[in-house]
Structures are given as structure tokens and as C-alpha cells.
Scaffold this motif. Sequence first.
Motif, short mmCIF file in Angstrom:
data_model
loop_
_atom_site.label_atom_id
_atom_site.label_comp_id
_atom_site.label_asym_id
_atom_site.label_seq_id
_atom_site.Cartn_x
_atom_site.Cartn_y
_atom_site.Cartn_z
N ASP A 2 0.84 -1.18 0.00
CA ASP A 2 0.00 0.00 0.00
C ASP A 2 0.89 1.25 0.00
O ASP A 2 1.39 1.67 1.04
CB ASP A 2 -0.91 -0.03 1.22
CG ASP A 2 -1.93 1.07 1.23
OD1 ASP A 2 -2.05 1.78 0.21
OD2 ASP A 2 -2.62 1.21 2.26
N ASP A 4 0.09 4.37 -0.54
CA ASP A 4 -0.51 5.52 0.14
C ASP A 4 -0.19 5.49 1.63
O ASP A 4 0.16 6.50 2.23
CB ASP A 4 -2.02 5.54 -0.09
CG ASP A 4 -2.68 6.76 0.51
OD1 ASP A 4 -2.15 7.87 0.27
OD2 ASP A 4 -3.72 6.61 1.19
N ARG A 5 -0.31 4.31 2.22
CA ARG A 5 -0.01 4.14 3.65
C ARG A 5 1.47 4.40 3.92
O ARG A 5 1.83 5.08 4.89
CB ARG A 5 -0.38 2.73 4.07
CG ARG A 5 -0.13 2.44 5.52
CD ARG A 5 -0.62 1.05 5.86
NE ARG A 5 0.14 0.55 6.99
CZ ARG A 5 0.23 -0.69 7.33
NH1 ARG A 5 -0.40 -1.61 6.65
NH2 ARG A 5 0.92 -1.07 8.36
N LYS A 8 2.20 8.18 3.81
CA LYS A 8 1.79 8.87 5.03
C LYS A 8 2.75 8.60 6.17
O LYS A 8 3.09 9.51 6.94
CB LYS A 8 0.38 8.46 5.41
CG LYS A 8 -0.68 9.01 4.48
CD LYS A 8 -2.06 8.58 4.89
CE LYS A 8 -3.09 9.08 3.90
NZ LYS A 8 -4.43 8.62 4.24
N ASN A 12 5.31 11.37 8.08
CA ASN A 12 5.35 11.57 9.53
C ASN A 12 6.76 11.41 10.07
O ASN A 12 7.18 12.17 10.95
CB ASN A 12 4.39 10.61 10.22
CG ASN A 12 3.05 11.22 10.43
OD1 ASN A 12 2.87 12.01 11.34
ND2 ASN A 12 2.10 10.88 9.58
N THR A 55 -1.00 11.41 17.79
CA THR A 55 -2.22 10.62 17.93
C THR A 55 -3.29 11.41 18.67
O THR A 55 -4.45 11.42 18.28
CB THR A 55 -1.92 9.30 18.67
OG1 THR A 55 -0.90 8.60 17.95
CG2 THR A 55 -3.15 8.43 18.77
N PRO A 61 -1.13 8.88 11.14
CA PRO A 61 -1.46 8.10 9.95
C PRO A 61 -2.19 6.82 10.32
O PRO A 61 -2.06 6.31 11.43
CB PRO A 61 -0.10 7.81 9.32
CG PRO A 61 0.86 7.87 10.44
CD PRO A 61 0.32 8.90 11.39
N SER A 62 -2.92 6.31 9.38
CA SER A 62 -3.68 5.09 9.63
C SER A 62 -2.78 3.88 9.86
O SER A 62 -3.20 2.89 10.44
CB SER A 62 -4.63 4.81 8.47
OG SER A 62 -3.89 4.64 7.27
N GLY A 63 -1.54 3.94 9.45
CA GLY A 63 -0.60 2.85 9.65
C GLY A 63 -0.21 2.65 11.09
O GLY A 63 0.35 1.61 11.45
N TRP A 64 -0.49 3.61 11.95
CA TRP A 64 -0.15 3.51 13.37
C TRP A 64 -1.27 2.89 14.20
O TRP A 64 -1.14 2.76 15.40
CB TRP A 64 0.19 4.87 13.94
CG TRP A 64 1.54 5.36 13.55
CD1 TRP A 64 2.50 4.70 12.85
CD2 TRP A 64 2.09 6.65 13.84
NE1 TRP A 64 3.60 5.47 12.67
CE2 TRP A 64 3.38 6.69 13.27
CE3 TRP A 64 1.63 7.76 14.50
CZ2 TRP A 64 4.20 7.79 13.37
CZ3 TRP A 64 2.44 8.85 14.59
CH2 TRP A 64 3.72 8.86 14.04
N GLU A 65 -2.36 2.54 13.57
CA GLU A 65 -3.49 2.00 14.32
C GLU A 65 -3.29 0.53 14.63
O GLU A 65 -2.60 -0.18 14.01
CB GLU A 65 -4.78 2.17 13.52
CG GLU A 65 -5.15 3.62 13.38
CD GLU A 65 -6.38 3.79 12.50
OE1 GLU A 65 -6.85 2.81 11.90
OE2 GLU A 65 -6.84 4.92 12.44
#
Length: 65
Positions: A2, A4-5, A8, A12, A55, A61-65
Motif C-alpha cells: 500500500d 498511500d499508507r 503517510k 510523519n 495521535t 497516519p492510519s498505519g499507526w493504528e
Amino acid sequence: MDTDRLTKLALNYLVLFVLVFLVLAAVRAIVGDVGFWVEMAIVVVVAFAYRPVVTRLGVAPSGWE
């Protein structure tokens, strides 16, 4: 993979890298030369504080979830 991920996440970490240099430059301008170990401690504090702050601000970013 991915892209896009990854983009991001990379942005960061680039911001973190720049933030470390800005904080070190500010400390050097205000205090002067503080020595290697103090600078290393500042880097560690900024690096560990970055993720929780980002956070909490809601811009992680959504990758840190």
C-alpha cells in the motif's frame, strides 16, 4: 504493498526528523552548547513524545493504528 499508507508514514517520520533538528537548534540558540548526552536525551524525548502527541491531535497516519 500500500503505497498511500507508506507515503503517510514516511511523511510523519520526515516531520519527526525535522522536528528533532528544530528542537536541537532552539536549545542551542537559547542555552548554547549542552553536550552530546543532553542532546541525545532531547532526541529520545522528542522521538518518544511525537507519536502520542500526533495521535492525541488526531493527525496520526492510519498505519499507526
